[in-house]
Design an enzyme around this catalytic site. Structure first.
Site, PDB file in Angstrom:
ATOM      1  N   ASP A 111       0.853  -1.183   0.000  1.00  0.00           N
ATOM      2  CA  ASP A 111       0.000   0.000   0.000  1.00  0.00           C
ATOM      3  C   ASP A 111       0.890   1.234   0.000  1.00  0.00           C
ATOM      4  O   ASP A 111       1.812   1.345   0.798  1.00  0.00           O
ATOM      5  CB  ASP A 111      -0.885  -0.005   1.246  1.00  0.00           C
ATOM      6  CG  ASP A 111      -1.818   1.208   1.271  1.00  0.00           C
ATOM      7  OD1 ASP A 111      -2.586   1.365   0.319  1.00  0.00           O
ATOM      8  OD2 ASP A 111      -1.734   1.999   2.231  1.00  0.00           O
ATOM      9  N   GLU A 159      -1.456  -1.289  -6.221  1.00  0.00           N
ATOM     10  CA  GLU A 159      -2.677  -0.714  -6.767  1.00  0.00           C
ATOM     11  C   GLU A 159      -2.359  -0.055  -8.105  1.00  0.00           C
ATOM     12  O   GLU A 159      -1.303   0.550  -8.270  1.00  0.00           O
ATOM     13  CB  GLU A 159      -3.221   0.354  -5.815  1.00  0.00           C
ATOM     14  CG  GLU A 159      -3.842  -0.225  -4.577  1.00  0.00           C
ATOM     15  CD  GLU A 159      -4.120   0.865  -3.572  1.00  0.00           C
ATOM     16  OE1 GLU A 159      -5.265   1.005  -3.170  1.00  0.00           O
ATOM     17  OE2 GLU A 159      -3.178   1.573  -3.188  1.00  0.00           O
ATOM     18  N   CYS A 164     -13.400  -2.208  12.000  1.00  0.00           N
ATOM     19  CA  CYS A 164     -14.532  -2.709  11.225  1.00  0.00           C
ATOM     20  C   CYS A 164     -15.835  -2.491  11.998  1.00  0.00           C
ATOM     21  O   CYS A 164     -15.971  -2.883  13.152  1.00  0.00           O
ATOM     22  CB  CYS A 164     -14.338  -4.183  10.908  1.00  0.00           C
ATOM     23  SG  CYS A 164     -15.708  -4.867   9.964  1.00  0.00           S
ATOM     24  N   CYS A 196     -17.403  -6.492  12.283  1.00  0.00           N
ATOM     25  CA  CYS A 196     -16.830  -7.538  13.123  1.00  0.00           C
ATOM     26  C   CYS A 196     -15.915  -6.991  14.214  1.00  0.00           C
ATOM     27  O   CYS A 196     -15.398  -7.745  15.042  1.00  0.00           O
ATOM     28  CB  CYS A 196     -16.091  -8.571  12.278  1.00  0.00           C
ATOM     29  SG  CYS A 196     -14.503  -8.010  11.658  1.00  0.00           S
ATOM     30  N   ASP A 245      -3.281   1.446   6.949  1.00  0.00           N
ATOM     31  CA  ASP A 245      -2.470   1.141   5.758  1.00  0.00           C
ATOM     32  C   ASP A 245      -2.161  -0.357   5.664  1.00  0.00           C
ATOM     33  O   ASP A 245      -2.120  -0.936   4.583  1.00  0.00           O
ATOM     34  CB  ASP A 245      -1.148   1.920   5.782  1.00  0.00           C
ATOM     35  CG  ASP A 245      -1.376   3.423   5.614  1.00  0.00           C
ATOM     36  OD1 ASP A 245      -2.483   3.804   5.179  1.00  0.00           O
ATOM     37  OD2 ASP A 245      -0.453   4.199   5.919  1.00  0.00           O
TER      38      ASP A 245
HETATM   39 ZN   LIG Z   1     -14.756  -6.932   9.614  1.00  0.00          ZN
END
Ligand SMILES: [Zn+2]
Length: 365
Positions: free
Chosen positions: A166, A245, A315, A318, A325
């Site tokens: 990244d 990327e 997240c 979850c 990064d």
């Molecule tokens: Zn997650």
């Protein structure tokens, strides 16, 4: 993977060949324009026998490459101008050219000729690669031989050998093997340059302008050095496949903001260096779509803009937490894995199709 090595040569037979070759090339171009076509077969039918008659000492395999280059170049300019390059050239392929152990064997209007060439030191690493094509170019009355070296890229079947990289935002680069390359030093030095540049710009005197130019060059070299060192360290890692990327359309994806101080181009450069150096080591580079790489959870794949807050990733679904990064680099690695099926398809040999002749086209003709 291809590398082109340019060597200066001295050869009277080639000088005569290049003159006749170029005249025959112009004839093909004129015919193509007259018939308004870039079609290989049509150009062949209209020019092959006239060229054989006018230039009987050009070997027939070279007459065929003349037609090929003419047709490709007419196609490129869509018949809008006559694609006549500034410098005379000859395209060679495996029928008219070979290179082995320092010896070149090449077709001329005076028969097949052999001579020795010495590769520059940096190019010695290519000496075991294939070299079945090349071009000869006449520039300022000096002949140059471009040797095109070719090597097959390894195919990958072990997905553990992937690493995602990244670039940008908080660090210059973060790899999915948990390594971080921070940009503090780069930022502070670039900051100094920016301060000096702003000062010089506001003064506006002639000497300030001169100084500014020098400063810009120095800054560019500094970033280049950093990118060289960094890419060298990264490609040394024990992985076969480096996933980056694709930054071509980066502006489309607002989720990814690069550090303004460092500027976009230095990230492009880093990517280019990684690709170049990795391929040199027989490794593969895959480019993936950067969409959502920084907002997707690398554990449960839930994607949400607010998953990311500055340098932290958490997240919403979850609860998985990680450096933002690093999370992105893991997403990049897994995108690479899912793309690999397409890579393993055997790629056609494009060596002959991509031999570039001088891009400058003289429109006056
Ligand atoms: Zn997650």
């Amino acid at each position: 993977m291809q590398r082109t090595i340019r060597i200066q040569i001295e050869n009277q037979d080639l000088k005569e060949t290049i003159d006749q070759y170029f005249q025959a090339y112009c004839l093909c171009i004129d015919k193509g324009m007259e018939l308004h076509t870039s079609n290989k077969k049509k150009i062949h039918n209209a020019t092959y026998y006239p060229i054989r008659k006018m230039y009987p000492s050009i070997p027939s395999a070279l007459v065929q490459t003349i037609r090929d280059v003419a047709s490709e170049n007419l196609y490129t300019v869509k018949l809008k101008v006559k694609p006549i390059p500034k410098n005379k050239f000859i395209r060679y392929d495996k029928r008219t050219f070979s290179y082995k152990n320092g010896q070149v064997s090449i077709s001329t209007t005076n028969g097949r000729k052999k001579f020795n060439v010495t590769l520059p030191k940096f190019a010695e690493k290519y000496k075991d690669w294939n070299c079945k094509a090349g071009t000869v170019v006449l520039r300022n009355d000096q002949l140059w031989l471009n040797l095109i070296f070719d090597k097959e890229t390894k195919t990958i079947d072990n997905p553990d050998t992937f690493i995602g990289i990244d670039r940008g935002i908080n660090n210059i680069a973060v790899c999915s093997d948990n390594s971080f390359y921070n940009s503090n030093r780069l930022k502070s030095i670039k900051g100094k340059y920016q301060y000096l540049k702003a000062k010089l710009q506001s003064s506006g005197t002639r000497s300030a302008k001169r100084h500014l130019k020098k400063l810009k060059g120095r800054e560019k070299r500094f970033v280049r050095d950093v990118n060289h060192c960094l890419s060298k360290q990264i490609v040394k890692k024990p992985y076969d496949c480096f996933v980056l990327e694709d930054l071509k359309n980066i502006k489309k994806y607002k989720g990814k903001r690069f550090n303004k101080k460092l500027g976009n181009w230095s990230y492009y450069q880093l990517g280019n260096f990684i690709q170049y150096k990795a391929e040199e080591l027989g490794k593969t580079v895959i480019k993936v779509n950067p969409k959502h790489t920084s907002q997707k959870c690398s554990k449960c794949e839930h994607s949400e803009k607010t998953n990311r807050k500055g340098s932290r990733f958490k997240c919403k679904k979850c609860g998985f937490e990680l450096n933002a990064d690093l999370n992105a680099s893991r997403n990049i690695a897994s995108l690479g894995k899912s793309q690999i099926g397409r890579l393993n398809v055997i790629q056609p040999n494009v060596a002959l199709a991509t031999i570039a002749i001088s891009p400058q086209i003289n429109v006056d003709r």
